[in-house]
Design an enzyme around this catalytic site. Structure first.
Site, short mmCIF file in Angstrom:
data_model
loop_
_atom_site.label_atom_id
_atom_site.label_comp_id
_atom_site.label_asym_id
_atom_site.label_seq_id
_atom_site.Cartn_x
_atom_site.Cartn_y
_atom_site.Cartn_z
CD GLU A 266 7.04 -5.74 -1.76
OE1 GLU A 266 7.56 -4.80 -2.39
OE2 GLU A 266 7.61 -6.83 -1.60
CB CYS B 19 3.75 0.40 -6.85
SG CYS B 19 3.88 -1.35 -7.26
N GLY C 261 0.84 -1.20 0.00
CA GLY C 261 0.00 0.00 0.00
C GLY C 261 0.87 1.24 0.00
CB THR D 218 -0.93 3.09 4.79
OG1 THR D 218 -1.63 4.07 4.04
CG2 THR D 218 -1.90 2.27 5.58
P1 NDP Z 1 -3.32 2.49 1.27
O1 NDP Z 1 -2.02 2.57 1.98
O2 NDP Z 1 -4.31 3.57 1.48
O3 NDP Z 1 -4.08 1.14 1.64
C1 NDP Z 1 -3.51 -0.14 1.46
C2 NDP Z 1 -4.25 -1.14 2.34
O4 NDP Z 1 -3.99 -0.83 3.71
C3 NDP Z 1 -5.77 -1.09 2.17
O5 NDP Z 1 -6.29 -2.39 2.35
C4 NDP Z 1 -6.18 -0.19 3.33
O6 NDP Z 1 -7.51 -0.40 3.69
C5 NDP Z 1 -5.21 -0.67 4.41
N1 NDP Z 1 -4.98 0.26 5.50
C6 NDP Z 1 -5.16 1.60 5.52
N2 NDP Z 1 -4.81 2.10 6.74
C7 NDP Z 1 -4.38 1.05 7.49
C8 NDP Z 1 -3.88 0.90 8.82
N3 NDP Z 1 -3.74 1.95 9.63
N4 NDP Z 1 -3.53 -0.33 9.24
C9 NDP Z 1 -3.64 -1.40 8.42
N5 NDP Z 1 -4.13 -1.33 7.15
C10 NDP Z 1 -4.48 -0.13 6.69
O7 NDP Z 1 -2.95 2.30 -0.25
P2 NDP Z 1 -3.92 2.31 -1.48
O8 NDP Z 1 -4.96 1.24 -1.30
O9 NDP Z 1 -4.33 3.72 -1.71
O10 NDP Z 1 -2.95 1.81 -2.65
C11 NDP Z 1 -2.14 2.65 -3.36
C12 NDP Z 1 -0.72 2.63 -2.83
O11 NDP Z 1 -0.23 1.30 -2.83
C13 NDP Z 1 0.23 3.43 -3.69
O12 NDP Z 1 1.08 4.20 -2.88
C14 NDP Z 1 1.03 2.37 -4.41
O13 NDP Z 1 2.29 2.79 -4.81
C15 NDP Z 1 1.09 1.29 -3.38
N6 NDP Z 1 1.37 0.00 -4.02
C16 NDP Z 1 2.59 -0.56 -3.85
C17 NDP Z 1 2.93 -1.74 -4.49
C18 NDP Z 1 4.25 -2.39 -4.28
O14 NDP Z 1 4.34 -3.58 -4.53
N7 NDP Z 1 5.27 -1.70 -3.83
C19 NDP Z 1 1.98 -2.40 -5.39
C20 NDP Z 1 0.71 -1.74 -5.48
C21 NDP Z 1 0.43 -0.56 -4.81
P3 NDP Z 1 -8.69 0.51 3.08
O15 NDP Z 1 -8.35 0.82 1.66
O16 NDP Z 1 -9.85 -0.39 3.21
O17 NDP Z 1 -8.72 1.71 3.94
#
Ligand code: NDP
Length: 482
Positions: free
Chosen positions: A246, A280, A224, A228
């Site tokens: 990641e 990403c 994510g 976060t």
């Molecule tokens: P977020 O960080 O907003 O969310 C990722 C996941 O974490 C979601 O399931 C979210 O839930 C959950 N989450 C949010 N807050 C918390 C917390 N405090 N504790 C635990 N879990 C939490 O990312 P996005 O969904 O917006 O995804 C986009 C991001 O992911 C971009 O920055 C992208 O670069 C990155 N990414 C990285 C990859 C890699 O392999 N390096 C691959 C793909 C994406 P919810 O959405 O339900 O709030």
């Protein structure tokens, strides 16, 4: 459609009354609801995973690999469902959902089945003793995934995690829960032992944070955003959980004057705008050697302007909608920042034309024209911060050293690509970039055996191939004196 949690081999209603709407990005209309799970739902899922762990962990590698193959077969039979649900849930073109999301989700289970089946411990001989290294399950894993590649990334975690004998609780993004639900249907249908894979829906701040901070979770695999990821790392730290992060990226595509121009324009365009730039690994800073800058930009803009934007369910669509109104707003804020920073639009920057060419059904969707910005300094905010949308910046460089310096000018370090006919130079430049993965004359060309992950603000640890097997296991060394 109202989704349910999947706990201990059953689809279960959540304990509270609260729901979240699941919205179709292409129309802006709600099409499902996802439960906003409570801490007690999370507790039940972790309890089920804990209960199932010792028996599951006691199976042989080949027995667990057999289960992964069974899941892969059943998933494959639902290939078209995966593609259409993923396209509807994320707004991505159906052709992409088929070629990338559906294919890779099946491939992940098959690939890890084979890896785990052939995985062996190691032996280190001494003059008077032998060391036997074995790989044991870590325990209960929390698997947290984002919205851009929902099942692709979830299957990338579930397959090696359960393959190595762990049991898991998954928490997909609240925005894209449909294919996680489909995976639970598959797991239910094939009769995987109850508790091995559990799923709780909900928001990150609620169910997600409760899951990663739970004292009975032994490992956290999180994909994510960087901010976060920092919260997840902080809440996992007091219990010394195994953690893999990641995170985001701001990757450079470096174009040298000696590249094959046509292939490079195509490859750099794909790296910039695949999945509306919401990957990403996308190359969102394009560095072009001075002597071909004008020629490259002219060809690149022609190719970007020919992309077909619109209804994600049509086979010929190349660019779909952005994930949400909130995300569209964030991406457009960067477009305003670019203007303030002195950038000029080589194309895009204004969505009026797209809105007027869309059918009425799609007017409420989250659309944005692919946008290419010139004239910005490489250390501007738009060139160094992750935008995660169809917005790229273009910059000039003169020498290899300057290209490397610009590429290294962000806090991220996930990926990059180098475009040149001189392969020695390509490798030299790749090795100069502070990052986890670099492609030369290609992009997103993935061999699942290779390590995947980044440095700096892009995360900690590697997954993929044997790195996944290492992360999802604990090693034990037994030294036997002869
Ligand atoms: P977020 O960080 O907003 O969310 C990722 C996941 O974490 C979601 O399931 C979210 O839930 C959950 N989450 C949010 N807050 C918390 C917390 N405090 N504790 C635990 N879990 C939490 O990312 P996005 O969904 O917006 O995804 C986009 C991001 O992911 C971009 O920055 C992208 O670069 C990155 N990414 C990285 C990859 C890699 O392999 N390096 C691959 C793909 C994406 P919810 O959405 O339900 O709030």
């Amino acid at each position: 459609m109202d989704l349910m949690n999947y706990i201990d081999g059953n689809f279960q209603a959540h304990t509270g009354e609260q729901w979240l709407d699941v919205v179709e990005p292409a129309t802006g209309k709600q099409f499902a609801r996802v439960p906003l799970s409570s801490p007690s739902d999370v507790d039940s899922a972790i309890l089920a995973a804990r209960k199932a762990q010792s028996e599951w962990g006691g199976l042989s590698h080949s027995e667990r690999a057999g289960w992964l193959d069974i899941i892969a077969d059943e998933l494959e039979s639902r290939y078209e469902d995966i593609a259409s649900l993923e396209s509807r849930d994320t707004g991505k073109p159906i052709s992409l959902a088929r070629a990338v999301d559906a294919n890779r989700s099946v491939a992940n289970f098959r690939f890890f089945a084979e890896m785990i089946r052939t995985h062996r411990g190691e032996v280190f001989e001494m003059a008077d003793a032998d060391n036997f290294v074995t790989y044991r399950p870590v325990g209960v894993g929390a698997l947290i995934t984002p919205w851009n590649l929902p099942l692709y990334l979830l299957s990338w975690k579930v397959a090696p995690a359960i393959g190595m004998g762990n049991t898991v609780v998954c928490k997909p993004s609240e925005m894209t829960p449909m294919t996680a639900n489909l995976l639970m249907e598959v797991i239910d249908k094939v009769g995987l032992p109850p508790g091995v894979v559990n799923l709780v829906h909900g928001d990150g701040g609620g169910a997600g944070s409760c899951l990663v901070s739970h004292s009975d979770v032994d490992l956290v695999s999180f994909t994510g955003g960087t901010s976060t990821g920092a919260k997840v790392a902080a809440s996992a730290a007091p219990h010394f959980k195994k953690i893999s992060l990641e995170l985001g990226g701001k990757n450079s595509s470096i174009v040298f004057a000696d590249c094959d121009l046509n292939k490079t324009i195509e490859g750099v365009g794909r790296a910039a705008f695949l999945n509306q730039g919401q990957i990403c690994l996308c190359g969102s800073r394009i560095l072009v050697q001075d002597s071909i800058y004008d020629e490259f930009v002219e060809g690149f803009i022609d190719s970007v302007e020919s992309l077909k934007i619109g209804d994600p369910s049509e086979d010929s669509t190349q660019l779909g909608a952005l994930i949400s109104s909130g995300h569209l707003k964030k991406v457009k804020e960067y477009v305003s920042i670019a203007k303030d920073e002195g950038g000029h639009f080589l194309t895009g920057g204004d969505d009026m034309e797209i809105q007027s060419s869309l059918s009425r059904d799609l007017e409420g969707g989250y659309w944005m024209a692919p946008t290419v910005i010139g004239g910005l300094s490489p250390d501007s905010r738009c060139s160094t911060e992750e935008i995660f949308g169809p917005v790229v910046t273009v910059h000039r460089f003169k020498t290899e050293e300057e290209a490397i310096e610009i590429a290294n000018g962000t806090r991220y370090g996930l990926a990059g690509s180098v475009w040149t006919e001189d392969l020695e130079k390509g490798i030299r430049v790749a090795e100069g970039i502070r990052t986890g993965m670099v492609w030369v004359n290609t992009w997103l060309h993935r061999d699942l055996r290779t390590p995947f992950g980044g440095v700096g603000d892009s995360g900690v640890g590697r997954e993929g191939g044997r790195w996944s097997l290492g992360f999802f296991s604990e090693t034990l060394n037994v030294c036997v004196k002869r």
